[in-house]
Enzyme design. Structure first.
Site, short mmCIF file in Angstrom:
data_model
loop_
_atom_site.label_atom_id
_atom_site.label_comp_id
_atom_site.label_asym_id
_atom_site.label_seq_id
_atom_site.Cartn_x
_atom_site.Cartn_y
_atom_site.Cartn_z
N LYS A 74 24.92 -10.42 -25.29
CA LYS A 74 24.27 -9.11 -25.26
C LYS A 74 24.61 -8.37 -23.96
CE LYS A 74 22.27 -10.47 -29.12
NZ LYS A 74 22.45 -11.93 -29.15
N ARG A 126 35.24 -29.20 -21.32
CA ARG A 126 34.00 -29.64 -21.99
C ARG A 126 32.91 -29.92 -20.98
NH1 ARG A 126 31.80 -34.37 -23.09
NH2 ARG A 126 33.68 -35.57 -22.64
N TYR A 169 12.82 -14.44 -31.32
CA TYR A 169 14.08 -14.13 -32.00
C TYR A 169 14.25 -15.10 -33.17
CZ TYR A 169 19.10 -14.57 -32.81
OH TYR A 169 20.34 -14.69 -33.39
N ASP A 218 13.36 -16.85 -22.01
CA ASP A 218 14.52 -16.13 -22.52
C ASP A 218 14.48 -14.72 -21.93
OD1 ASP A 218 16.39 -14.66 -23.94
OD2 ASP A 218 15.94 -15.60 -25.87
#
Length: 384
Positions: free
Chosen positions: A202, A51, A105, A177
Site C-alpha cells: 500500500k 531466504r 481487514y 497493523d
C-alpha cells in the site's frame, strides 16, 4: 533508530542509508544474487542468502524501514499478510490465546477464523476502546494483543495508548497493523507497541506495483520474526526490496498529499445532501476525532461513506466517477473506490467481521490528484 534531529521528510530520504554509499552510488544497487562467498569461521548471522533475508538489498531495506518506524530492527516479507501471520507466529504457539481488537481487514480476519484454530490458538475479539472487555478476555494463556491503527473498512481509532499499556501491564506482546496510518501519521513504537506491521503493498511503496510486508520492533523480537519467516520462506525478493526502498523516498510527500485530499473529500461529502454518512477521523463529527488528533500527525488517506439510495446508488456513483479506479487496494498515487461488502477484503465475511460493514458502504482511498479535480468529479457523479 531514527535521528530525531531530522524531520520525517528528511528521514524518508536519508534514514537508514549507508554512508559512504556503495561505490559512490547515491541509489543503493540491486543485489539479485542468491549465493555469496562466506569467510571461514563465519556464523549463520554472517551468511548472505535471500531466504534468510540477509541479501545486501534486503538488509538495506530493513535498515531503512527500521529508521522510519523508529525501531531497532525490521524485516521485510513477501506480502502484508505474511507480515501479520509471521509476527503472530513469532509469539503464539499451540494452546496460546490472542486478544484481537476491532473489525479487521478481511485477510487478517480469515486467517484468524479459518487457520488459527488449526494451529491451536484461541482468540477473543474485543472492542478496541473498551477496557472492561479486554479485562474479561484476559486468560492465563493470553500471549498477545492485536489491533489496527485505523480499522478497515470502518475507519475507527481505538484506544491505542491504552492497548499498549494494557499489554505491557499483563506481559503480553502488543502487535499493531499500521498500514492505514503509515509512520508519517503515527509511529506506534513511541507509545510502547512491541511489533508494528504494514502491508507495504500500500502506501509505503505507493505505486501499486509490488506486494510486500513489514515488521519492525526490537532487535530481539525481529530476530524471532525473521527466524519464523525464514522457516516459512516468505522473504521479500531483492528487486521488490529495491522498488520498496525507492518508494519510501517520497513517502512523506505522498502521504501528506493523500491526507489533505482525504480531508477535502470528507468535508465535501459531509456537506452533500445525497450523502447519508461519512466516516473520517479528521472530521470533528467522527466519534474518535479527539483521540486521533492527540495521537496522529494527520488523519490518514482513507475514508468511508454511504450515499443516499442504498446499494443501487452506491454502484451508480462508483460507475459515474471519472478519476478514481474501482479497485480494492489503497495507499497508491491513484485514488480508488470500492464497496467492501461486495468486492473488497471483506467480501464473504462472517457476521463478526461484517458487523457495521453496510452493503452500501463505499471506501475511498485518496491519491495525489488535485483535490479540486476529485471534488468536481464527485460532485458530477453525485448529481448523476
Amino acid at each position: 533508530m531514527s535521528d530525531d534531529r531530522n524531520r520525517f521528510e528528511t528521514l524518508a530520504v536519508h534514514g537508514g542509508e549507508p554512508r559512504p554509499a556503495s561505490n559512490g552510488s547515491v541509489v543503493h544497487p540491486i543485489y539479485q544474487g542468491t549465493v555469496f562467498e562466506t569467510a571461514p569461521g563465519s556464523s549463520v548471522d554472517d551468511v548472505r542468502y535471500i531466504r534468510l533475508g540477509t541479501n545486501p538489498s534486503q538488509r538495506h531495506l530493513h535498515d531503512r524501514l527500521a529508521a522510519l518506524e523508529d525501531a531497532e530492527a525490521a524485516v521485510a516479507t513477501a506480502s502484508g499478510m505474511a507480515a501479520i501471520t509471521t509476527a503472530l507466529h513469532s509469539v503464539l504457539g499451540a494452546g496460546d490465546h490472542l486478544i484481537a481488537a476491532g473489525t479487521f481487514y478481511g485477510g487478517t480476519h480469515r486467517f484468524l477464523v479459518e487457520h488459527a484454530g488449526r494451529l491451536g490458538w484461541s482468540i477473543d475479539v474485543v472492542d478496541p476502546a473498551d477496557h472492561e472487555e479486554w479485562r474479561k478476555a484476559l486468560r492465563p494463556t493470553t500471549k498477545a494483543f492485536l489491533v489496527e491503527t485505523i480499522t478497515n473498512p470502518l475507519i475507527r481509532v481505538g484506544d491505542l495508548a491504552g492497548v499498549a499499556r494494557f499489554a505491557r501491564e499483563h506481559g503480553l506482546t502488543s502487535v499493531i497493523d499500521n498500514t492505514f496510518a503509515t509512520p508519517v501519521v503515527f509511529r506506534p513504537h513511541r507509545i510502547g507497541f512491541d511489533l508494528v506491521c504494514h502491508s507495504a503493498t500500500k502506501a509505503l511503496n505507493g505505486h501499486s506495483d509490488i506486494a510486500a510486508g513489514v515488521v519492525t520492533g526490537s532487535a530481539e523480537r525481529i530476530a524471532s520474526v525473521a527466524s519464523v519467516l525464514s522457516a516459512y520462506g516468505g522473504s521479500l525478493d531483492p528487486h521488490a526490496a529495491f522498488l520498496l526502498a525507492r518508494g519510501l523516498k517520497t513517502l512523506a510527500l505522498r502521504v501528506k498529499a493523500q491526507n489533505a485530499n482525504a480531508l477535502a473529500i470528507a468535508e465535501f461529502l459531509a456537506s452533500h445532501q445525497k450523502v447519508a454518512q461519512v466516516t473520517y477521523p479528521g472530521l470533528a463529527s467522527h466519534p474518535d476525532h479527539a483521540r486521533a488528533a492527540s495521537l496522529f500527525d494527520g488523519f490518514g488517506s482513507v475514508l468511508s461513506f454511504r450515499p443516499v439510495g442504498g446499494v443501487a446508488a452506491a454502484e451508480r456513483l462508483m460507475k459515474s466517477l471519472r478519476l478514481p479506479y474501482t479497485a480494492s487496494s489503497l495507499g497508491g498515487v491513484e485514488s480508488l473506490v470500492v464497496r467492501p461488502a461486495a468486492v473488497g477484503g471483506h467480501s464473504g465475511a462472517t457476521s463478526v467481521e461484517a458487523e457495521g460493514v453496510a452493503e452500501d458502504l463505499i471506501r475511498f482511498s485518496a491519491g495525489i490528484e488535485a483535490a479540486e479535480d476529485l471534488i468536481a468529479d464527485f460532485a458530477v457523479a453525485l448529481d448523476t
